[in-house]
Scaffold this motif. Structure first.
Motif, PDB file in Angstrom:
ATOM      1  N   SER A  97      21.096 -11.031  -8.133  1.00 40.85           N
ATOM      2  CA  SER A  97      22.333 -10.288  -8.383  1.00 40.85           C
ATOM      3  C   SER A  97      22.798 -10.467  -9.816  1.00 40.85           C
ATOM      4  O   SER A  97      22.518 -11.476 -10.466  1.00 40.85           O
ATOM      5  N   ASN A 145      28.757  -9.766 -10.405  1.00 43.12           N
ATOM      6  CA  ASN A 145      28.785  -9.530  -8.955  1.00 43.12           C
ATOM      7  C   ASN A 145      28.826 -10.854  -8.208  1.00 43.12           C
ATOM      8  O   ASN A 145      29.556 -11.013  -7.218  1.00 43.12           O
ATOM      9  N   ASP A 191      26.032  -1.871 -18.289  1.00 40.80           N
ATOM     10  CA  ASP A 191      27.230  -1.490 -17.546  1.00 40.80           C
ATOM     11  C   ASP A 191      27.047  -1.699 -16.051  1.00 40.80           C
ATOM     12  O   ASP A 191      28.006  -2.018 -15.340  1.00 40.80           O
ATOM     13  N   GLU A 192      25.814  -1.496 -15.588  1.00 40.09           N
ATOM     14  CA  GLU A 192      25.516  -1.610 -14.160  1.00 40.09           C
ATOM     15  C   GLU A 192      24.398  -2.630 -13.954  1.00 40.09           C
ATOM     16  O   GLU A 192      23.301  -2.469 -14.491  1.00 40.09           O
ATOM     17  N   LYS A 245      21.453  -4.923 -11.856  1.00 43.42           N
ATOM     18  CA  LYS A 245      20.498  -4.656 -10.789  1.00 43.42           C
ATOM     19  C   LYS A 245      21.239  -4.752  -9.455  1.00 43.42           C
ATOM     20  O   LYS A 245      22.103  -5.608  -9.314  1.00 43.42           O
ATOM     21  N   HIS A 265      20.932  -1.412  -9.794  1.00 45.87           N
ATOM     22  CA  HIS A 265      20.982  -0.181 -10.570  1.00 45.87           C
ATOM     23  C   HIS A 265      19.814  -0.181 -11.572  1.00 45.87           C
ATOM     24  O   HIS A 265      19.431  -1.238 -12.089  1.00 45.87           O
ATOM     25  N   PRO A 266      19.239   0.963 -11.879  1.00 40.27           N
ATOM     26  CA  PRO A 266      18.070   1.002 -12.765  1.00 40.27           C
ATOM     27  C   PRO A 266      18.378   0.886 -14.250  1.00 40.27           C
ATOM     28  O   PRO A 266      17.461   0.875 -15.082  1.00 40.27           O
ATOM     29  N   GLU A 267      19.657   0.777 -14.630  1.00 37.25           N
ATOM     30  CA  GLU A 267      20.018   0.838 -16.053  1.00 37.25           C
ATOM     31  C   GLU A 267      19.225  -0.117 -16.927  1.00 37.25           C
ATOM     32  O   GLU A 267      18.741   0.267 -18.003  1.00 37.25           O
ATOM     33  N   THR A 313      16.555  -7.308  -4.864  1.00 38.29           N
ATOM     34  CA  THR A 313      17.535  -6.643  -5.720  1.00 38.29           C
ATOM     35  C   THR A 313      16.888  -6.156  -7.006  1.00 38.29           C
ATOM     36  O   THR A 313      17.060  -4.997  -7.415  1.00 38.29           O
ATOM     37  N   SER A 340      15.837  -2.195  -8.465  1.00 36.96           N
ATOM     38  CA  SER A 340      16.139  -1.700  -9.805  1.00 36.96           C
ATOM     39  C   SER A 340      14.903  -1.123 -10.467  1.00 36.96           C
ATOM     40  O   SER A 340      14.936  -0.028 -11.045  1.00 36.96           O
ATOM     41  N   ALA A 392      13.857   2.138  -8.717  1.00 41.60           N
ATOM     42  CA  ALA A 392      14.793   3.222  -9.034  1.00 41.60           C
ATOM     43  C   ALA A 392      14.595   3.744 -10.452  1.00 41.60           C
ATOM     44  O   ALA A 392      14.844   4.924 -10.722  1.00 41.60           O
TER      45      ALA A 392
END
Length: 235
Positions: free
Chosen positions: A50, A54, A141-142, A144, A146-148, A172, A176, A179
């Motif tokens: 994470s 988070n 900004d996001e 894992k 999230h794929p950013e 997790t 990422s 994605a």
């Protein structure tokens, strides 16, 4: 004759390059206890992979009376102290594969939810220049899953994510990488990762080399031209 290697290999850090997850769990346990709570090993497993902010929210819900930035700073300082006292525990096979990639000229990136200063500490602990790039948790900004982070790494290296192999140890992080459209490889460590579509599972990195990565790239197909001499891809 040529063999197609990945355009880049993107590495998770904690649990993939280094075995620092027990350090994080120890830091979490100490912090929750200092605020009158109890944090079990099973609780710690829930945070593997994470983003730190988070994780901070979860720790606040368990009674830690600090703001999120304070929690992240406390955990990071604790883990860095343990690394200084006990050393950097590298995961088996990680350094050998990294060294092979560097020798073959394949770009590499460290894609971690730890903060940049810690990632730089880990990178400096490797006895060669292992990474072209670091994307850290305090720079996205996001977090894992999230794929950013993986998309940022591929963009910074100037490659298509679909031509990159991403190596992860947690569900997790794997989510990422999948994605982001990478050729995702799971090397489960503390938590089992079920087999499934969209990724390949290796039990260990020990014995894995350029030929294995070339096989993954070939199986996935290519969206850009990026080839290396066959000799470089042999075990």
């Amino acid at each position: 004759m040529t063999t197609l290697l990945p355009a880049a290999v993107l590495w998770d850090m904690d649990g993939t390059v280094v075995d620092t997850e027990p350090y994080w769990m120890e830091a979490e346990t100490e912090l929750v206890a200092a605020h009158g709570g109890v944090w079990t090993h099973e609780d710690g497993l829930l945070l593997v992979g994470s983003g730190l902010w988070n994780s901070a929210a979860v720790l606040q819900s368990r009674g830690v009376d600090l703001d999120a930035d304070g929690i992240v700073a406390h955990l990071t300082d604790h883990v860095r102290r343990l690394i200084e006292e006990r050393g950097v525990p590298f995961r088996p096979g990680a350094q050998d594969l990294l060294k092979s990639l560097r020798a073959a000229g394949v770009p590499t990136a460290l894609v971690t939810m730890s903060i940049r200063s810690m990632a730089e500490d880990i990178a400096r602990g490797i006895p060669f220049d292992a990474f072209d790039l670091i994307v850290a948790g305090d720079e996205v900004d996001e977090p894992k899953p999230h794929p950013e982070a993986y998309l940022r790494a591929a963009k910074a290296l100037g490659v298509d994510p679909g031509d990159c192999v991403a190596i992860e140890d947690s569900a997790t992080g794997l989510a990422s990488a999948v994605a982001a459209g990478t050729i995702a490889v799971s090397v489960p460590h503390i938590i089992p990762i079920p087999a499934g579509p969209g990724h390949t599972t290796w039990d260990t990195l020990v014995g894995r080399g350029l030929a294995d990565l070339a096989e993954l790239r070939s199986a996935a197909g290519s969206t850009t031209e990026h080839s290396h001499e066959d000799e470089a891809a042999r075990r």
